[in-house]
Write a protein that holds these residues in place. Structure first.
Motif, PDB file in Angstrom:
ATOM      1  N   GLU A 299       0.826  -1.210   0.000  1.00 20.46           N
ATOM      2  CA  GLU A 299       0.000   0.000   0.000  1.00 20.46           C
ATOM      3  C   GLU A 299       0.859   1.259   0.000  1.00 20.46           C
ATOM      4  N   ASN A 300       1.983   1.226   0.694  1.00 22.65           N
ATOM      5  CA  ASN A 300       2.912   2.362   0.686  1.00 22.65           C
ATOM      6  C   ASN A 300       3.422   2.607  -0.738  1.00 22.65           C
ATOM      7  N   PHE A 301       3.784   1.515  -1.413  1.00 29.85           N
ATOM      8  CA  PHE A 301       4.273   1.630  -2.785  1.00 29.85           C
ATOM      9  C   PHE A 301       3.194   2.195  -3.704  1.00 29.85           C
ATOM     10  N   LEU A 302       1.981   1.672  -3.613  1.00 28.28           N
ATOM     11  CA  LEU A 302       0.904   2.134  -4.482  1.00 28.28           C
ATOM     12  C   LEU A 302       0.601   3.608  -4.270  1.00 28.28           C
ATOM     13  N   THR A 303       0.651   4.041  -3.019  1.00 31.09           N
ATOM     14  CA  THR A 303       0.398   5.454  -2.723  1.00 31.09           C
ATOM     15  C   THR A 303       1.412   6.342  -3.421  1.00 31.09           C
ATOM     16  N   ARG A 304       2.638   5.876  -3.529  1.00 31.19           N
ATOM     17  CA  ARG A 304       3.696   6.680  -4.149  1.00 31.19           C
ATOM     18  C   ARG A 304       3.694   6.598  -5.674  1.00 31.19           C
ATOM     19  N   ILE A 305       3.295   5.453  -6.235  1.00 34.97           N
ATOM     20  CA  ILE A 305       3.437   5.260  -7.675  1.00 34.97           C
ATOM     21  C   ILE A 305       2.216   5.718  -8.457  1.00 34.97           C
ATOM     22  N   LEU A 306       1.026   5.657  -7.870  1.00 37.91           N
ATOM     23  CA  LEU A 306      -0.175   5.956  -8.640  1.00 37.91           C
ATOM     24  C   LEU A 306      -0.248   7.392  -9.170  1.00 37.91           C
ATOM     25  N   PRO A 307       0.359   8.392  -8.501  1.00 43.92           N
ATOM     26  CA  PRO A 307       0.348   9.739  -9.101  1.00 43.92           C
ATOM     27  C   PRO A 307       1.126   9.831 -10.420  1.00 43.92           C
ATOM     28  N   ASP A 308       1.976   8.857 -10.734  1.00 40.74           N
ATOM     29  CA  ASP A 308       2.729   8.873 -11.987  1.00 40.74           C
ATOM     30  C   ASP A 308       1.733   8.698 -13.144  1.00 40.74           C
ATOM     31  N   PRO A 309       1.616   9.681 -14.061  1.00 38.01           N
ATOM     32  CA  PRO A 309       0.646   9.576 -15.163  1.00 38.01           C
ATOM     33  C   PRO A 309       0.854   8.331 -16.019  1.00 38.01           C
ATOM     34  N   ALA A 310       2.103   7.887 -16.146  1.00 37.72           N
ATOM     35  CA  ALA A 310       2.367   6.709 -16.964  1.00 37.72           C
ATOM     36  C   ALA A 310       1.663   5.482 -16.412  1.00 37.72           C
TER      37      ALA A 310
ATOM     38  N   LEU B 118      -5.700  -1.794 -10.701  1.00 36.06           N
ATOM     39  CA  LEU B 118      -5.127  -1.683  -9.369  1.00 36.06           C
ATOM     40  C   LEU B 118      -4.771  -3.066  -8.840  1.00 36.06           C
ATOM     41  N   GLU B 119      -5.568  -4.050  -9.196  1.00 36.73           N
ATOM     42  CA  GLU B 119      -5.293  -5.410  -8.739  1.00 36.73           C
ATOM     43  C   GLU B 119      -3.985  -5.928  -9.331  1.00 36.73           C
ATOM     44  N   ASP B 120      -3.743  -5.618 -10.603  1.00 31.90           N
ATOM     45  CA  ASP B 120      -2.490  -6.015 -11.254  1.00 31.90           C
ATOM     46  C   ASP B 120      -1.304  -5.377 -10.542  1.00 31.90           C
ATOM     47  N   LEU B 121      -1.403  -4.070 -10.288  1.00 31.92           N
ATOM     48  CA  LEU B 121      -0.310  -3.370  -9.601  1.00 31.92           C
ATOM     49  C   LEU B 121      -0.092  -3.929  -8.196  1.00 31.92           C
ATOM     50  N   ARG B 122      -1.185  -4.178  -7.506  1.00 29.77           N
ATOM     51  CA  ARG B 122      -1.064  -4.687  -6.126  1.00 29.77           C
ATOM     52  C   ARG B 122      -0.424  -6.080  -6.124  1.00 29.77           C
ATOM     53  N   ARG B 123      -0.851  -6.931  -7.038  1.00 33.85           N
ATOM     54  CA  ARG B 123      -0.315  -8.298  -7.086  1.00 33.85           C
ATOM     55  C   ARG B 123       1.175  -8.294  -7.465  1.00 33.85           C
ATOM     56  N   SER B 124       1.547  -7.524  -8.492  1.00 38.17           N
ATOM     57  CA  SER B 124       2.945  -7.504  -8.919  1.00 38.17           C
ATOM     58  C   SER B 124       3.830  -6.863  -7.859  1.00 38.17           C
ATOM     59  N   SER B 125       3.283  -5.867  -7.160  1.00 37.02           N
ATOM     60  CA  SER B 125       4.044  -5.248  -6.073  1.00 37.02           C
ATOM     61  C   SER B 125       4.268  -6.244  -4.933  1.00 37.02           C
ATOM     62  N   PHE B 126       3.233  -6.976  -4.591  1.00 36.93           N
ATOM     63  CA  PHE B 126       3.345  -7.980  -3.527  1.00 36.93           C
ATOM     64  C   PHE B 126       4.411  -9.016  -3.904  1.00 36.93           C
ATOM     65  N   ASN B 127       4.352  -9.492  -5.138  1.00 37.88           N
ATOM     66  CA  ASN B 127       5.309 -10.510  -5.569  1.00 37.88           C
ATOM     67  C   ASN B 127       6.731  -9.953  -5.650  1.00 37.88           C
TER      68      ASN B 127
END
Length: 382
Positions: free
Chosen positions: A23-34, A42-51
């Motif tokens: 969740e810390n990572f997602l909070t920081r990365i989601l503002p990136d327009p890319a 969001l599920e894809d990002l959360r899963r890949s971040s967890f892994n």
């Protein structure tokens, strides 16, 4: 406890906080327009971040099999993000962010880690993240090369069908547009460049995000064609991105094609403009720039050289008078004003009137009439 034992205890403690790291990572990365505009869920990002964090923490434990598993996962992530169209710089930036998230967790006050131990292990953490990033980047680039190769082959195949001598049917045009992933009803910029500049332009195309700047290129004889769908309300002027694409080369831009069915005609126009350019030309050239030269050349090719209508008639006057009449006619055709022409030639307005009247007397062309002035332009230029 030894350093290694303390370190493994600390890594295990952070591993139990994986959901918080994600969740810390997602909070920081989601503002990136890319990432926000990439279409990733969001599920894809959360899963890949967890892994990713799981694999890196396991590798930080130092076991060879876990370090190998990190490389395998990095390769899978790099290939998947290339297929999903995430820009490489954004992907690498996100992975580098993993270090900050990991380090914040490892040095959290509640874990009471030995500061000296953290200093000694900082390089290990960074090396692990860096190794992960390098593996992701390497696989991403290989996958992107494979994708681009397959897309380029497919693109050339369908552009060949679009521009084939036999005109495609409406059904064929719809199928071609679908295969090229373009809107068949879009406005199209169609341009031609010298084939020697084709490699440079394709490199520039590859350097731009295709989602924001879709461009098709196609080698056709001595020219490379550049075709780009645009918004229906686009004007004829090149955008900043388009102008940058053609910087420092000669490019012939056809009148816009309104829909894919007009692209073939626009290609012919762009090639005609390109063939008309003098050697060593640089810059953007349109039909507005080259219509006079193209028309005069085409007419002369079929034995209808407009010069014959003027110069044969002016053959009846002296050389000096002919030069004066041509000088006045060219200046007036360029400026469109008797007063401005008189200023240009440093003579009285009535002198210009008399010379234009004499020009009409010899040639039958009244330069104040649009049809006559158009023919005179073709015959003597502006």
């Amino acid at each position: 406890m030894t350093d290694d034992e303390q370190w493994l205890t600390l890594v295990d403690a952070v591993g139990r906080q994986l959901p918080g790291l994600v969740e810390n990572f997602l909070t920081r990365i989601l503002p990136d327009p890319a990432y926000a505009d990439s279409g990733l869920t969001l599920e894809d990002l959360r899963r890949s971040s967890f892994n990713s964090f799981s694999a890196m923490l396991a590798a930080l434990g130092g076991r060879a099999e876990d370090i190998g598993a990190l490389s395998v996962f990095a390769s899978e992530l790099g290939a998947r993000r290339a297929r999903q169209g995430v820009p490489l710089d954004s992907l690498v930036r996100a992975i580098r962010l993993d270090f900050s998230v990991l380090w914040d967790a490892l040095s959290a006050p509640e874990l009471r880690a030995d500061p000296a131990l953290l200093v000694r292990k900082a390089e290990v953490v960074w090396a692990t993240v860096d190794r992960f990033a390098s593996s992701v980047q390497e696989r991403y680039l290989r996958e992107l090369e494979e994708i681009e190769g397959a897309d380029a082959d497919l693109q050339q195949q369908y552009l060949t069908q679009l521009l084939a001598p036999a005109e495609p049917s409406s059904a064929d045009l719809s199928r071609i547009a679908g295969a090229l992933r373009i809107n068949p009803r879009a406005m199209f910029l169609v341009a031609a460049i010298d084939r020697n500049d084709g490699l440079l332009i394709r490199r520039r195309v590859r350097a731009r995000p295709t989602r924001d700047f879709p461009v098709l290129t196609y080698d056709q004889g001595h020219h490379t064609l550049v075709i780009r769908p645009r918004a229906m309300d686009s004007n004829e002027k090149l955008s900043y991105q388009e102008a940058a694409l053609f910087d420092d080369v000669a490019v012939a831009v056809a009148p816009h094609a309104n829909g894919i069915e007009e692209v073939r005609t626009a290609v012919s126009a762009a090639r005609e403009i390109m063939k008309d350019l003098p050697m060593g030309s640089k810059g953007v050239f349109t039909l507005r720039d080259r219509w006079l030269s193209i028309t005069a050349h085409r007419l002369s090719q079929v034995g209808c050289n407009p010069e014959n209508l003027v110069f044969s008639a002016l053959g009846r006057c002296s050389d000096a008078e002919r030069e004066r009449l041509l000088e006045a006619a060219r200046a007036f055709l360029e400026l469109g004003s008797l007063v401005a022409t008189a200023d240009r030639l440093a003579c009285h307005r009535n002198t210009v009137v008399n010379r234009l009247a004499a020009f009409e007397g010899y040639t039958g062309l009244d330069l104040q009439k649009p049809r006559d002035s158009a023919l005179a332009l073709l015959a003597i230029g502006g």
